[in-house]
Design an enzyme around this catalytic site. Structure first.
Site, short mmCIF file in Angstrom:
data_model
loop_
_atom_site.label_atom_id
_atom_site.label_comp_id
_atom_site.label_asym_id
_atom_site.label_seq_id
_atom_site.Cartn_x
_atom_site.Cartn_y
_atom_site.Cartn_z
N GLY A 1 2.89 -9.83 9.54
CA GLY A 1 2.80 -11.08 8.81
C GLY A 1 2.44 -12.20 9.53
N SER B 1 5.68 4.98 8.76
CA SER B 1 5.01 4.73 7.75
C SER B 1 6.08 5.18 6.24
CB SER B 1 3.66 5.79 7.56
OG SER B 1 3.12 5.45 6.13
N ASN C 1 5.08 6.11 3.37
CA ASN C 1 4.16 6.74 2.36
C ASN C 1 4.07 8.10 2.54
OD1 ASN C 1 3.80 3.91 0.82
ND2 ASN C 1 2.37 3.60 2.75
N THR C 2 4.51 8.87 3.89
CA THR C 2 4.64 10.28 3.90
C THR C 2 6.18 10.69 3.72
OG1 THR C 2 2.66 10.21 5.16
CG2 THR C 2 4.20 12.06 5.50
N LYS D 1 5.70 3.12 17.20
CA LYS D 1 5.79 2.21 16.11
C LYS D 1 6.94 2.31 15.31
CE LYS D 1 2.75 -0.01 12.91
NZ LYS D 1 1.32 -0.44 12.67
N ASN E 1 6.11 -1.86 11.30
CA ASN E 1 5.23 -1.37 10.28
C ASN E 1 5.77 -2.06 9.12
OD1 ASN E 1 3.50 0.44 8.65
ND2 ASN E 1 4.04 1.99 10.02
N THR E 2 5.21 -1.50 7.85
CA THR E 2 5.63 -2.39 6.57
C THR E 2 6.86 -2.12 6.14
OG1 THR E 2 4.79 -0.12 5.39
CG2 THR E 2 3.07 -1.91 5.87
N GLY F 1 -0.93 6.66 2.28
CA GLY F 1 -0.42 8.03 2.55
C GLY F 1 -1.26 8.68 3.65
N ASN G 1 0.93 -1.22 -0.20
CA ASN G 1 -0.20 -0.15 -0.12
C ASN G 1 1.01 1.21 0.04
OD1 ASN G 1 -0.56 2.06 2.46
ND2 ASN G 1 0.18 0.00 3.31
N ARG G 2 0.46 2.13 -0.59
CA ARG G 2 0.97 3.50 -0.64
C ARG G 2 -0.19 4.66 -0.31
NH1 ARG G 2 2.41 1.92 -6.21
NH2 ARG G 2 0.67 2.84 -7.61
#
Length: 370
Positions: free
Chosen positions: A307, A175, A177-178, A225, A256-257, A114, A111-112
């Site tokens: 996972g 994250s 994605n930011t 996190k 996180n991812t 954001g 995912n992206r």
């Protein structure tokens, strides 16, 4: 099997983000909800530092319920705790679509998004309308707006705003994605983040105590996190900072991812930009958890995330040092009935290995102190 599980094959025919939207709508309407007690399994947990009381150690990770709209319905699937968000001070649409991609052959997701969400005002209204229940703590995961000129100020605002309406708070600086957000994990930036957030937390607790008097149960726990994409030097710096400026934290969520793409991925969507979650993240996130637990177990509560899709995975996280675990991506492939299956399998594994409780198994795979 709930109707939500039975509907899973149909929902998976939709594009990923449309499927998620449809799922949220169904949950808000109460379609196919079971009524599983989170205390159905003999696996209660008390997180030792935060003193959070969980009826079982399996929680819902942030990202599923970004706007705190369905934490009540989700509790009925048997989660021991739930985390809503990430929420930012101002509403933001997130990145352009498409921005979520199933890696079905690998049981993963990229995912992206954001930090797409409706903002703090909406988030708080939802939690006030449906406050956390007594048996399933609800956390608020706070983030920063993409266009903010001071990311740390956004976390200060987030802590102050969500404090009265949740059971714990998570500071999400991991994250991918930011742009620039993960830089807050760098040593000097993390020092400033934790110092300023500590002051915001103290102020929020003081205001809450003034408003609630005898009903104030003390400062609410705060978790940090982290990303899984940290080398040994970065991990060492983070551990040092957490022990000094982060001493006030209750714990860490790991992780996180990842922006990495492990060898062996088979799905065509693997080249998409964004954070990878699901089964391909299990090994890496557990390795980072184990590295951190080797240093910090006993000093902070550790929540293993990334996972998990079975009781064996949850058990591996616990033996690596996690006091509790979180999942999300696996629900896409296995449905919400997975929560009950993980809890039942986890209880059986604990009993088979002679552990009287989850706490007794925490860190069982860590090297013994010299």
């Amino acid at each position: 099997m709930s109707l939500a599980d039975l509907a899973l094959p149909l929902v998976k025919q939709l594009p990923p983000e449309a499927a998620h939207t449809a799922t949220l709508k169904g949950l808000k309407l109460g379609v196919g909800l079971p009524n599983i007690s989170p205390a159905s399994w003999n696996t209660p947990v008390r997180l030792p530092v935060s003193d959070l009381q969980l009826s079982n150690p399996v929680g819902l990770a942030a990202g599923f319920d970004k706007n705190a709209e369905v934490h009540g319905p989700m509790a009925r699937f048997g989660f021991g705790f739930l985390e809503c968000g990430s929420v930012t001070p101002k509403p933001q649409p997130g990145n352009p679509k498409p921005r979520v991609f199933r890696l079905a052959d690998d049981q993963g997701v990229i995912n992206r998004l954001g930090f797409n969400n409706h903002g703090l005002d909406y988030f708080v209204r939802r939690l006030r309308r449906a406050p956390p229940g007594p048996n399933c703590p609800v956390g608020a995961n706070v983030g920063a707006n993409k266009t903010s000129t001071d990311f740390i100020a956004d976390y200060e605002i987030g802590i102050a705003t969500v404090y009265p309406v949740c059971n714990y708070i998570t500071i999400n600086v991991s994250s991918p994605n930011t742009p620039g957000l993960r830089g807050l994990q760098d040593k000097s930036a993390l020092q400033e983040l934790l110092a300023r957030c500590e002051r915001a937390h103290i102020a929020a607790q003081s205001a809450y105590a003034t408003d609630h008097g005898d009903h104030d149960d003390g400062a609410k726990p705060v978790f940090l996190k982290l990303a899984p994409d940290l080398d040994d030097a970065a991990l060492a710096d983070i551990i040092q900072v957490i022990r000094t400026e982060g001493h006030w934290l209750s714990g860490l969520i790991i992780s996180n991812t990842t922006i990495d793409r492990p060898d062996g991925l088979r799905s065509p969507g693997q080249t998409e930009t964004g954070g990878l979650s699901g089964a391909p993240l299990m090994e890496k996130s557990t390795r980072v958890l184990k590295d951190i637990a080797s240093e910090l177990i006993g000093e902070f509560d550790l929540i293993g995330c990334g996972g998990i899709r079975s009781g064996a995975d949850a058990y591996a996280k616990i033996r690596a040092g996690a006091h509790a675990v979180q999942l999300y991506s696996a629900l896409i492939y296995h449905g919400p009935g997975l929560v009950a299956r993980i809890n039942a399998d986890l209880a059986a594994r604990l009993q088979s290995d002679g552990f009287s409780s989850v706490a007794a198994a925490v860190g069982a795979d860590l090297p013994s102190p010299a």
